[in-house]
Scaffold this motif. Structure first.
Motif, PDB file in Angstrom:
ATOM      1  N   GLY A  46     -34.377   7.940   4.679  1.00 51.30           N
ATOM      2  CA  GLY A  46     -35.469   8.215   5.823  1.00 51.30           C
ATOM      3  C   GLY A  46     -36.695   7.899   5.489  1.00 51.30           C
ATOM      4  N   ASP A  47     -37.280   7.880   4.209  1.00 52.55           N
ATOM      5  CA  ASP A  47     -38.708   7.321   3.884  1.00 52.55           C
ATOM      6  C   ASP A  47     -38.614   6.058   4.376  1.00 52.55           C
ATOM      7  OD1 ASP A  47     -39.153  10.131   2.997  1.00 52.55           O
ATOM      8  OD2 ASP A  47     -38.817   9.378   0.894  1.00 52.55           O
ATOM      9  N   THR A  48     -37.546   5.055   3.767  1.00 48.79           N
ATOM     10  CA  THR A  48     -37.816   3.778   4.268  1.00 48.79           C
ATOM     11  C   THR A  48     -37.939   3.528   5.519  1.00 48.79           C
ATOM     12  OG1 THR A  48     -36.411   3.179   2.395  1.00 48.79           O
ATOM     13  CG2 THR A  48     -36.535   1.520   4.166  1.00 48.79           C
ATOM     14  N   LEU A  49     -37.402   4.383   6.647  1.00 53.28           N
ATOM     15  CA  LEU A  49     -37.381   4.163   7.939  1.00 53.28           C
ATOM     16  C   LEU A  49     -38.871   4.427   8.240  1.00 53.28           C
ATOM     17  CD1 LEU A  49     -34.523   3.738   8.265  1.00 53.28           C
ATOM     18  CD2 LEU A  49     -34.460   5.533  10.161  1.00 53.28           C
ATOM     19  N   ASP A  50     -39.470   5.590   7.827  1.00 52.91           N
ATOM     20  CA  ASP A  50     -40.849   5.830   8.094  1.00 52.91           C
ATOM     21  C   ASP A  50     -41.784   4.877   7.459  1.00 52.91           C
ATOM     22  OD1 ASP A  50     -39.771   8.245   9.026  1.00 52.91           O
ATOM     23  OD2 ASP A  50     -40.334   9.581   7.248  1.00 52.91           O
ATOM     24  N   GLU A  51     -41.757   4.379   6.676  1.00 48.34           N
ATOM     25  CA  GLU A  51     -42.558   3.273   6.023  1.00 48.34           C
ATOM     26  C   GLU A  51     -42.373   1.965   6.920  1.00 48.34           C
ATOM     27  OE1 GLU A  51     -45.428   1.387   3.370  1.00 48.34           O
ATOM     28  OE2 GLU A  51     -45.024   3.440   4.195  1.00 48.34           O
ATOM     29  N   TRP A  52     -41.363   1.819   7.206  1.00 47.96           N
ATOM     30  CA  TRP A  52     -41.012   0.475   7.990  1.00 47.96           C
ATOM     31  C   TRP A  52     -41.686   0.469   9.084  1.00 47.96           C
ATOM     32  CZ3 TRP A  52     -35.610  -1.881   9.532  1.00 47.96           C
ATOM     33  CH2 TRP A  52     -35.810  -3.240   9.524  1.00 47.96           C
ATOM     34  N   SER A  53     -41.365   1.715   9.957  1.00 51.59           N
ATOM     35  CA  SER A  53     -42.067   1.856  11.161  1.00 51.59           C
ATOM     36  C   SER A  53     -43.718   2.038  10.982  1.00 51.59           C
ATOM     37  CB  SER A  53     -41.799   3.184  11.867  1.00 51.59           C
ATOM     38  OG  SER A  53     -41.928   4.466  11.220  1.00 51.59           O
ATOM     39  N   ARG A  54     -44.210   2.675  10.064  1.00 51.61           N
ATOM     40  CA  ARG A  54     -45.688   2.667   9.800  1.00 51.61           C
ATOM     41  C   ARG A  54     -46.288   1.313   9.737  1.00 51.61           C
ATOM     42  NH1 ARG A  54     -49.468   2.173   6.180  1.00 51.61           N
ATOM     43  NH2 ARG A  54     -47.947   1.580   4.846  1.00 51.61           N
ATOM     44  N   LEU A  55     -45.644   0.589   8.804  1.00 51.31           N
ATOM     45  CA  LEU A  55     -46.091  -0.923   8.621  1.00 51.31           C
ATOM     46  C   LEU A  55     -46.022  -1.803  10.099  1.00 51.31           C
ATOM     47  CD1 LEU A  55     -44.516  -1.711   5.206  1.00 51.31           C
ATOM     48  CD2 LEU A  55     -46.687  -1.559   5.648  1.00 51.31           C
ATOM     49  N   ILE A  56     -45.033  -1.698  10.633  1.00 52.75           N
ATOM     50  CA  ILE A  56     -44.862  -2.387  11.826  1.00 52.75           C
ATOM     51  C   ILE A  56     -46.002  -1.873  12.661  1.00 52.75           C
ATOM     52  CG2 ILE A  56     -43.704  -2.639  14.165  1.00 52.75           C
ATOM     53  CD1 ILE A  56     -41.095  -2.535  12.218  1.00 52.75           C
ATOM     54  N   GLU A  57     -46.300  -0.560  12.958  1.00 55.69           N
ATOM     55  CA  GLU A  57     -47.425  -0.195  13.986  1.00 55.69           C
ATOM     56  C   GLU A  57     -48.732  -0.729  13.449  1.00 55.69           C
ATOM     57  OE1 GLU A  57     -46.555   3.975  14.231  1.00 55.69           O
ATOM     58  OE2 GLU A  57     -45.007   3.932  15.791  1.00 55.69           O
ATOM     59  N   GLU A  58     -48.863  -0.538  12.183  1.00 48.57           N
ATOM     60  CA  GLU A  58     -50.265  -0.926  11.249  1.00 48.57           C
ATOM     61  C   GLU A  58     -50.525  -2.253  11.639  1.00 48.57           C
ATOM     62  OE1 GLU A  58     -50.935  -1.203   6.994  1.00 48.57           O
ATOM     63  OE2 GLU A  58     -51.478   0.640   7.611  1.00 48.57           O
ATOM     64  N   LYS A  59     -49.460  -3.200  11.264  1.00 48.41           N
ATOM     65  CA  LYS A  59     -49.610  -4.553  11.173  1.00 48.41           C
ATOM     66  C   LYS A  59     -49.733  -5.261  12.615  1.00 48.41           C
ATOM     67  CE  LYS A  59     -46.979  -5.465   7.032  1.00 48.41           C
ATOM     68  NZ  LYS A  59     -48.185  -6.350   5.922  1.00 48.41           N
ATOM     69  N   SER A  60     -49.308  -4.515  13.560  1.00 45.54           N
ATOM     70  CA  SER A  60     -49.429  -5.103  14.884  1.00 45.54           C
ATOM     71  C   SER A  60     -50.576  -4.448  15.704  1.00 45.54           C
ATOM     72  CB  SER A  60     -48.129  -4.605  15.782  1.00 45.54           C
ATOM     73  OG  SER A  60     -48.136  -3.299  16.057  1.00 45.54           O
ATOM     74  N   GLY A  61     -51.268  -3.777  15.053  1.00 37.96           N
ATOM     75  CA  GLY A  61     -52.503  -3.185  15.678  1.00 37.96           C
ATOM     76  C   GLY A  61     -52.344  -2.216  16.653  1.00 37.96           C
ATOM     77  N   GLY A  62     -51.216  -1.467  16.465  1.00 41.18           N
ATOM     78  CA  GLY A  62     -50.671  -0.377  17.531  1.00 41.18           C
ATOM     79  C   GLY A  62     -49.997  -1.062  19.028  1.00 41.18           C
ATOM     80  N   GLU A  63     -49.923  -2.573  18.869  1.00 42.97           N
ATOM     81  CA  GLU A  63     -49.261  -3.195  20.004  1.00 42.97           C
ATOM     82  C   GLU A  63     -47.631  -2.765  20.026  1.00 42.97           C
ATOM     83  OE1 GLU A  63     -50.209  -7.324  19.787  1.00 42.97           O
ATOM     84  OE2 GLU A  63     -52.260  -6.805  20.074  1.00 42.97           O
ATOM     85  N   LEU A  64     -47.143  -2.560  18.831  1.00 45.23           N
ATOM     86  CA  LEU A  64     -45.627  -1.973  18.648  1.00 45.23           C
ATOM     87  C   LEU A  64     -45.637  -0.667  18.309  1.00 45.23           C
ATOM     88  CD1 LEU A  64     -44.193  -5.266  16.883  1.00 45.23           C
ATOM     89  CD2 LEU A  64     -44.119  -4.594  19.487  1.00 45.23           C
ATOM     90  N   GLU A  65     -44.948   0.249  18.895  1.00 40.85           N
ATOM     91  CA  GLU A  65     -44.680   1.438  18.380  1.00 40.85           C
ATOM     92  C   GLU A  65     -43.236   1.570  18.293  1.00 40.85           C
ATOM     93  OE1 GLU A  65     -45.772   4.150  21.769  1.00 40.85           O
ATOM     94  OE2 GLU A  65     -47.863   3.717  21.251  1.00 40.85           O
ATOM     95  N   VAL A  66     -42.906   2.425  17.214  1.00 38.55           N
ATOM     96  CA  VAL A  66     -41.516   2.552  16.655  1.00 38.55           C
ATOM     97  C   VAL A  66     -40.969   3.942  16.856  1.00 38.55           C
ATOM     98  CG1 VAL A  66     -40.012   2.114  14.647  1.00 38.55           C
ATOM     99  CG2 VAL A  66     -41.997   0.761  15.273  1.00 38.55           C
ATOM    100  N   GLU A  67     -40.057   4.278  17.516  1.00 34.57           N
ATOM    101  CA  GLU A  67     -39.165   5.406  17.314  1.00 34.57           C
ATOM    102  C   GLU A  67     -38.110   5.534  16.506  1.00 34.57           C
ATOM    103  OE1 GLU A  67     -38.051   6.023  21.480  1.00 34.57           O
ATOM    104  OE2 GLU A  67     -39.686   6.103  22.246  1.00 34.57           O
ATOM    105  N   VAL A  68     -37.959   6.266  15.545  1.00 35.74           N
ATOM    106  CA  VAL A  68     -37.117   6.647  14.350  1.00 35.74           C
ATOM    107  C   VAL A  68     -36.004   7.685  14.756  1.00 35.74           C
ATOM    108  CG1 VAL A  68     -37.073   7.199  12.084  1.00 35.74           C
ATOM    109  CG2 VAL A  68     -39.234   5.764  12.863  1.00 35.74           C
ATOM    110  N   TYR A  69     -34.820   7.130  14.321  1.00 36.31           N
ATOM    111  CA  TYR A  69     -33.848   8.075  14.669  1.00 36.31           C
ATOM    112  C   TYR A  69     -32.942   8.104  13.128  1.00 36.31           C
ATOM    113  CZ  TYR A  69     -34.464   7.316  19.559  1.00 36.31           C
ATOM    114  OH  TYR A  69     -35.140   7.216  20.505  1.00 36.31           O
ATOM    115  N   TYR A  70     -32.948   9.463  12.467  1.00 34.69           N
ATOM    116  CA  TYR A  70     -32.275   9.375  11.185  1.00 34.69           C
ATOM    117  C   TYR A  70     -30.648   9.701  11.515  1.00 34.69           C
ATOM    118  CZ  TYR A  70     -37.269  10.347  10.632  1.00 34.69           C
ATOM    119  OH  TYR A  70     -38.780  10.219  10.441  1.00 34.69           O
TER     120      TYR A  70
END
Length: 336
Positions: A46-70
């Protein structure tokens, strides 16, 4: 303990897939859906999903949003993998099912590697297992980012345990619902029941199985330590999740966004390669502190197990995976 964990109702994979595919297309990939089949929020997965999604949103400057399902929020292991292949979800940390391509079973080859150093070398980018997996996932329409290693698994049980093949007789253990998990444990003398991860607690509580034989010690410790007494480190599989993405979802992204997702996946993968061994050793110690008896098998016993599994299971794998793949395995596997 397990009953207090939040397990959300399962949805129909087909119905959910139709809804999610439609909304993904409508959003033109601005929102990506990321799931795992195993791991609640706050778990390492779960922590890996949270970090992967955080990095995607950060690196895209918010252009990509990620919805996480555990775990279990979209269904069981097969259902969620079905959604990934269909494009109903975009990305996944999975312990992949072999229903679409038996060659995925490469990662479940018993006693392919016998040490951490050998396993890390084989599964790391450029490693021989890594290269094989990339080709297989591409053939079923998935973008392969890399493995998420956990470590060598074992058998957790209650009431009795087995330190050799003879004493395994009469013990029924849960295995993953993938080939060749049941066949491997049968080769080691156990009786088996292939059960989806989400049903393991009930199977243990009702006595359908005496133990669980699919995971590194973290999972039986975290979920079943009120039920299971022993953990025997049989090391029959080197367990790894897979970071992957539906190829259609990936190709709908701009080149810049593809790079963002790939770089974020690489970062969480590389961090897991650093953390995995230390985490496994941590939970071995923690399980013992909480009263679970742990058995590290002597090298000669592990080699006996490896010979038996290779003699009985590898020929079955050759029938399913093909001679070319198994020749590669034999050429690179740890010598006995």
């Amino acid at each position: 303990m397990f009953a207090t964990r939040k397990i959300l109702p399962r949805l129909s994979a087909l119905t959910l897939g139709v809804c999610l595919i439609g909304s993904t297309l409508a959003a033109e990939a601005a929102t990506l859906r990321l799931a795992t089949d195993s791991g609640t929020q706050g778990s390492p997965a779960g922590d890996t999903l949270d970090e992967w999604s955080r990095l995607i949103e950060e690196k895209s400057g918010g252009e990509l949003e990620v919805e996480v399902y555990y775990q279990n929020e979209l269904g069981g292991q097969q259902e969620v993998f079905d959604l990934l292949v269909a494009g109903g979800i975009d990305m996944m940390l999975s312990w992949p099912m072999t229903a679409y391509d038996k060659r995925i079973g490469i990662i479940y080859t018993p006693y392919m590697t016998l040490s951490w150093d050998e396993a890390i070398e084989a599964y790391s980018p450029g490693g021989w297992v890594n290269e094989l997996l990339g080709d297989v996932f591409a053939d079923i329409g998935l973008k392969f980012f890399g493995p998420w290693p956990e470590g060598f698994n074992g058998v957790a049980s209650r009431g009795q345990y087995a330190l050799d093949m003879e004493s395994a007789d009469g013990l029924t253990v849960r295995t993953m619902t993938v080939f060749p998990a049941p066949q491997t444990m049968q080769a080691l003398g156990y009786q088996t029941a292939a059960i989806d991860w989400g049903e393991v607690y009930t199977a243990l509580q009702t006595g359908v199985v005496d133990g669980e034989a699919g995971n590194v010690i973290y999972w039986p410790y975290e979920y079943f330590r009120d039920t299971l007494d022993y953990y025997v480190h049989t090391k029959h599989f080197f367990m790894t999740g897979i970071l992957t993405m539906n190829m259609g979802s990936y190709e709908r992204l701009s080149e810049a966004h593809q790079q963002v997702v790939s770089e974020a996946a690489r970062e969480v993968m590389e961090q897991q390669f650093v953390d995995a061994r230390e985490r496994d050793e941590h939970y071995i110690a923690k399980a013992q502190e909480e009263g679970m008896e742990y058995f590290a098998l002597p090298e000669e016993t592990l080699e006996d197990f490896a010979r038996r599994a290779r003699e009985q299971v590898w020929p079955l794998m050759e029938e399913e995976l093909g001679t070319e793949i198994m020749d590669t395995v034999r050429a690179n596997a740890t010598p006995l």
